[in-house]
Design a protein around this motif. Structure first.
Motif, PDB file in Angstrom:
ATOM      1  N   CYS A  10       0.840  -1.190   0.000  1.00  0.00           N
ATOM      2  CA  CYS A  10       0.000   0.000   0.000  1.00  0.00           C
ATOM      3  C   CYS A  10       0.881   1.249   0.000  1.00  0.00           C
ATOM      4  N   LEU A  17      -1.380  -4.577  -0.833  1.00  0.00           N
ATOM      5  CA  LEU A  17      -2.724  -4.284  -1.325  1.00  0.00           C
ATOM      6  C   LEU A  17      -3.421  -5.569  -1.741  1.00  0.00           C
ATOM      7  N   GLY A  39      -9.635  -3.480  -9.046  1.00  0.00           N
ATOM      8  CA  GLY A  39      -9.807  -2.740  -7.805  1.00  0.00           C
ATOM      9  C   GLY A  39      -8.664  -3.027  -6.856  1.00  0.00           C
ATOM     10  N   ARG A  40      -8.387  -2.086  -5.964  1.00  0.00           N
ATOM     11  CA  ARG A  40      -7.321  -2.246  -4.989  1.00  0.00           C
ATOM     12  C   ARG A  40      -7.875  -1.892  -3.616  1.00  0.00           C
ATOM     13  N   HIS A  41      -7.506  -2.696  -2.629  1.00  0.00           N
ATOM     14  CA  HIS A  41      -8.046  -2.458  -1.295  1.00  0.00           C
ATOM     15  C   HIS A  41      -6.961  -2.588  -0.235  1.00  0.00           C
ATOM     16  N   GLU A  46      -8.382   2.112   4.201  1.00  0.00           N
ATOM     17  CA  GLU A  46      -9.766   2.405   3.851  1.00  0.00           C
ATOM     18  C   GLU A  46     -10.564   2.759   5.102  1.00  0.00           C
ATOM     19  N   TRP A  53      -6.898   7.722   1.286  1.00  0.00           N
ATOM     20  CA  TRP A  53      -7.000   6.512   0.474  1.00  0.00           C
ATOM     21  C   TRP A  53      -7.651   6.813  -0.875  1.00  0.00           C
ATOM     22  N   ASN A  54      -8.741   7.556  -0.858  1.00  0.00           N
ATOM     23  CA  ASN A  54      -9.434   7.885  -2.111  1.00  0.00           C
ATOM     24  C   ASN A  54      -8.540   8.684  -3.049  1.00  0.00           C
ATOM     25  N   MET A  57      -6.072   6.265  -4.608  1.00  0.00           N
ATOM     26  CA  MET A  57      -6.727   5.391  -5.582  1.00  0.00           C
ATOM     27  C   MET A  57      -7.036   6.132  -6.870  1.00  0.00           C
ATOM     28  N   ARG A  58      -7.417   7.414  -6.742  1.00  0.00           N
ATOM     29  CA  ARG A  58      -7.703   8.196  -7.930  1.00  0.00           C
ATOM     30  C   ARG A  58      -6.439   8.302  -8.794  1.00  0.00           C
ATOM     31  N   CYS A  61      -5.646   4.708 -10.364  1.00  0.00           N
ATOM     32  CA  CYS A  61      -6.567   4.234 -11.374  1.00  0.00           C
ATOM     33  C   CYS A  61      -6.409   4.984 -12.686  1.00  0.00           C
TER      34      CYS A  61
END
Ligand SMILES: [Zn+2]
Length: 64
Positions: A10, A17, A39-41, A46, A53-54, A57-58, A61
């Motif tokens: 991460c 991740l 998707g990644r978590h 989160e 985190w958002n 991720m933006r 992606c």
């Protein structure tokens, strides 16, 4: 077919991740031809810092 797999660490913590990976198999041989990360978590981030985190991720992606 969708599988889950641990990937790179991460960006926000040392935890690997959890990736949602879509596998495209050849109809003839059954071998995996192509993989796409859908998707990644990271459970830690989160839950602990959703805003950060958002943002990460933006950025991730964007490369598809
Ligand atoms: Zn994390």
């Amino acid at each position: 077919m969708m599988i889950n797999r641990y990937g790179a660490p991460c960006p926000l913590c040392p935890t690997p991740l959890l990736l949602n990976v879509v596998q495209v198999r050849s109809a003839q041989s059954g071998f995996v031809q192509r993989e796409r990360v859908n998707g990644r978590h990271c459970r830690n981030c989160e839950a602990a810092r959703p805003e950060q985190w958002n943002e990460v991720m933006r950025a991730l992606c964007g490369d598809g």
